[in-house]
Design an enzyme around this catalytic site. Sequence first.
Site, PDB file in Angstrom:
ATOM      1  N   ARG A  82      70.169 102.920  70.356  1.00 30.99           N
ATOM      2  CA  ARG A  82      70.486 102.153  69.135  1.00 30.99           C
ATOM      3  C   ARG A  82      71.684 102.750  68.401  1.00 30.99           C
ATOM      4  O   ARG A  82      72.453 102.015  67.774  1.00 30.99           O
ATOM      5  CB  ARG A  82      69.248 102.131  68.237  1.00 30.99           C
ATOM      6  CG  ARG A  82      69.511 101.571  66.860  1.00 30.99           C
ATOM      7  CD  ARG A  82      68.229 101.317  66.117  1.00 30.99           C
ATOM      8  NE  ARG A  82      68.495 101.137  64.698  1.00 30.99           N
ATOM      9  CZ  ARG A  82      67.577 100.897  63.791  1.00 30.99           C
ATOM     10  NH1 ARG A  82      66.301 100.819  64.150  1.00 30.99           N
ATOM     11  NH2 ARG A  82      67.886 100.730  62.531  1.00 30.99           N
ATOM     12  N   GLU A 122      64.732 104.002  50.311  1.00 29.93           N
ATOM     13  CA  GLU A 122      63.805 103.534  51.349  1.00 29.93           C
ATOM     14  C   GLU A 122      63.233 104.674  52.185  1.00 29.93           C
ATOM     15  O   GLU A 122      62.026 104.764  52.383  1.00 29.93           O
ATOM     16  CB  GLU A 122      64.531 102.528  52.251  1.00 29.93           C
ATOM     17  CG  GLU A 122      63.676 102.034  53.399  1.00 29.93           C
ATOM     18  CD  GLU A 122      64.379 100.968  54.241  1.00 29.93           C
ATOM     19  OE1 GLU A 122      65.525 100.592  53.928  1.00 29.93           O
ATOM     20  OE2 GLU A 122      63.757 100.509  55.226  1.00 29.93           O
ATOM     21  N   GLU A 148      67.976  92.004  63.296  1.00 27.81           N
ATOM     22  CA  GLU A 148      66.583  91.987  62.852  1.00 27.81           C
ATOM     23  C   GLU A 148      66.072  90.567  62.632  1.00 27.81           C
ATOM     24  O   GLU A 148      65.523  90.230  61.585  1.00 27.81           O
ATOM     25  CB  GLU A 148      66.427  92.834  61.587  1.00 27.81           C
ATOM     26  CG  GLU A 148      66.851  94.275  61.824  1.00 27.81           C
ATOM     27  CD  GLU A 148      66.568  95.225  60.672  1.00 27.81           C
ATOM     28  OE1 GLU A 148      66.583  94.777  59.519  1.00 27.81           O
ATOM     29  OE2 GLU A 148      66.344  96.405  60.952  1.00 27.81           O
ATOM     30  N   ASP A 162      69.945 104.263  60.311  1.00 28.67           N
ATOM     31  CA  ASP A 162      69.560 103.458  59.162  1.00 28.67           C
ATOM     32  C   ASP A 162      69.155 104.328  57.976  1.00 28.67           C
ATOM     33  O   ASP A 162      67.962 104.495  57.724  1.00 28.67           O
ATOM     34  CB  ASP A 162      68.393 102.542  59.566  1.00 28.67           C
ATOM     35  CG  ASP A 162      68.171 101.424  58.569  1.00 28.67           C
ATOM     36  OD1 ASP A 162      68.989 101.282  57.654  1.00 28.67           O
ATOM     37  OD2 ASP A 162      67.170 100.701  58.707  1.00 28.67           O
ATOM     38  N   ASN A 180      68.697  89.209  53.986  1.00 27.66           N
ATOM     39  CA  ASN A 180      67.804  88.339  54.769  1.00 27.66           C
ATOM     40  C   ASN A 180      67.608  87.074  53.944  1.00 27.66           C
ATOM     41  O   ASN A 180      66.741  87.013  53.077  1.00 27.66           O
ATOM     42  CB  ASN A 180      66.458  89.023  55.017  1.00 27.66           C
ATOM     43  CG  ASN A 180      66.614  90.250  55.904  1.00 27.66           C
ATOM     44  OD1 ASN A 180      67.424  90.258  56.831  1.00 27.66           O
ATOM     45  ND2 ASN A 180      65.860  91.284  55.621  1.00 27.66           N
TER      46      ASN A 180
HETATM   47  C1  GCV Z   1      67.283  93.956  54.474  1.00 28.15           C
HETATM   48  C2  GCV Z   1      66.382  98.270  57.344  1.00 28.15           C
HETATM   49  C3  GCV Z   1      65.358  97.847  56.324  1.00 28.15           C
HETATM   50  C4  GCV Z   1      65.291  96.349  56.193  1.00 28.15           C
HETATM   51  C5  GCV Z   1      66.693  95.830  55.842  1.00 28.15           C
HETATM   52  C6  GCV Z   1      67.638  96.272  56.959  1.00 28.15           C
HETATM   53  C7  GCV Z   1      69.081  95.872  56.702  1.00 28.15           C
HETATM   54  O1  GCV Z   1      65.963  97.923  58.632  1.00 28.15           O
HETATM   55  O2  GCV Z   1      64.120  98.401  56.648  1.00 28.15           O
HETATM   56  O3  GCV Z   1      64.370  96.034  55.189  1.00 28.15           O
HETATM   57  O4  GCV Z   1      66.716  94.438  55.670  1.00 28.15           O
HETATM   58  O5  GCV Z   1      67.607  97.675  57.069  1.00 28.15           O
HETATM   59  O6  GCV Z   1      69.844  96.743  56.315  1.00 28.15           O
HETATM   60  O7  GCV Z   1      69.433  94.727  56.896  1.00 28.15           O
END
Ligand code: GCV
Length: 646
Positions: free
Chosen positions: A301, A358, A251, A330, A167
């Site tokens: 999804r 995560e 996102e 994810d 991001n």
């Molecule tokens: C970097 C998930 C995470 C996001 C991450 C995203 C991605 O949704 O919670 O923090 O963003 O994956 O892999 O781009």
Amino acid sequence: MYSKLWLNYEAKENGAIVISEGFDTSKPVYINAVKELLNAGILSESTIRIVKACDESLGEEGYILSNENGDYIIKANTEKAVIYGSFRLINLLRCGEKLSVSKKEIPANPLRMLNHWDNMDGSIERGYSGSSFFFENNDVVINRRTEEYARFVASVGYNGIVINNVNVKQAACDLINDRFIDKVKALSELFDSYGVKLYLSLNYAAPIEDPAVASADPLDEKVIAWWEEKMKYIYSKIPGFAGFLVKADSEGRPGPFTYGRNQAEGANMLARAIKPYGGVIIWRCFVYNCRQDWRDLKTDRARAAYDYFHNLDGLFEENVVLQIKNGPMDFQVREPVTPLFGGMEKTNQMIEFQIAQEYTGQQRHICYLIPWFKEVLSFETYAKNAIGNGTTVKDIVSGRTYKRPMAGMCAVTNTGNDYNWTGHDLAAANLYGFGRLCFDPELSAEDIAKEWIALTFGSNEKVVNNILKMLMMSWPAYEKYNAPLGIGWMVAPHEHYGPDPDGYEYSMWGTYHKANHETIGLERNSTGTGYAGLYNEPWASCYEKVETTPDELMLFFHKMPYTHVLKSGKTIIQHIYDTHFEGAEDVEVMNSLWQELKGLVPEDSFERVNGRLEHQLYHSKEWRDVINSYFYRKTLIPDEKGRELY
Ligand code: GCV
């Protein structure tokens, strides 16, 4: 201050003699390799001969290690391979290997990478080990710690890192501008000197900021020219620069979809601009609708990556690599392997895992992920028209199946500026282990763990045995007390930590379990979203029917009554109760194993792990009780063993 992780030996002159035959000894990477050999206590007074191999089979990164009459020989074709070989020699000897038989090791994966999600303000997205050691106060940091990190990653054979978050926002956009380019160059040279290539994450929408362009349409001549100029500039500053990782149309990140273009048109525009300089565009397939209406029962999804990319097979430039998450959702503790592996024959692909925990305990819980990754890599895709050997995920992502030159493995990394680098001392096993797995996916999770333990804590039998048990039981334990049977997502929204069964149930993220008082799960076969049919046979038929769907993925693929009897012989509800009690008990076992090590591992490490275990003991029970009570309240079916539910 920082720990030395698995390279925890005193760096001192050891009286070794290094003889070079046929190498450019002035290359920084070679100088660093020799420095390691001359500093490693284990090579004290040894003679090491580094010999140019002229052996095509070794490629650019393979080496042969041997012991001839007491002298150690490293044979390799390139200076870069010498550094991998040198670290490996040191680590092998430290693990007690005598090299009575020579070892030829060639990395299975061309790309072996770590992705940092570090932001320029020093924060780390999904970081659980302190703040960034690459960035601070919107500036780039280069210091002793950076170099130490380069040593770590080279020492287990990684050959690439992406240093900034996918991001890409604010100051990070300037990593490719005058403001920071010289510092990026310095970092790139530092990592190069350890055989590791530096990549950046790229803001796909960058030209929008230029008023003369004000667009990111990949077919717009002005946009194309803007990127051509930009690449020219970057390579004039950093000729050896490796390339970019791109998160687009995901996102909230902009991408080609904004302009009615497809993902190949977006990726290829950048790929063509960087091609003259030998650069690579790594394009993520994590593209899905994150603004879904939870009332919409059709959108799934799990289908997204396949639906967006499968039909583009063969349309990507040769210097594009698609980076595909291991599962369709994810990084959950359990999900199926994405059907995209096995669905593309003419496209470079690499797999993306996450060692930042995560969804697997955020480095406060022990969760050794290598056994899980091995399961994923061993998945048989039944890919069609293979021209090389093998069609498992590891064959595909290593490029073997379709003879793709660019391919590999990467993980979102788990490091930060904490003293121990990874928050939990035992989480360093994932950082070490993933590197070893990229190099050789055939290694067993146990053997990797044993190496890591021996290098980190020494070879005391009890220490090795107890930590090995703890690591090997940790991912299964975490799965037991987490969301059941592949359904995932029962976590607190946003932080993704701690149980919250309905936390994502009425949200826009497309992650639903649909539990009511009789059933739970999604129908993803032909009567539902059709996701099961995206797999090659026999998986499509296997996941289509309840009878052939593996227990551990039952709720991912099917909407099931709680009273359904699984292959294990248990009803779904009893399975949920039992696994949740067992999972929390497993943490008690891990804790006892650790307590036995007091006095056998360094005191500071003992205390740090103790602190984390104390939390895990409490938190696994929290998971157990919240999940079990949730299902008890939904179903009013009692636990057949009469244990307490709330
Ligand atoms: C970097 C998930 C995470 C996001 C991450 C995203 C991605 O949704 O919670 O923090 O963003 O994956 O892999 O781009």
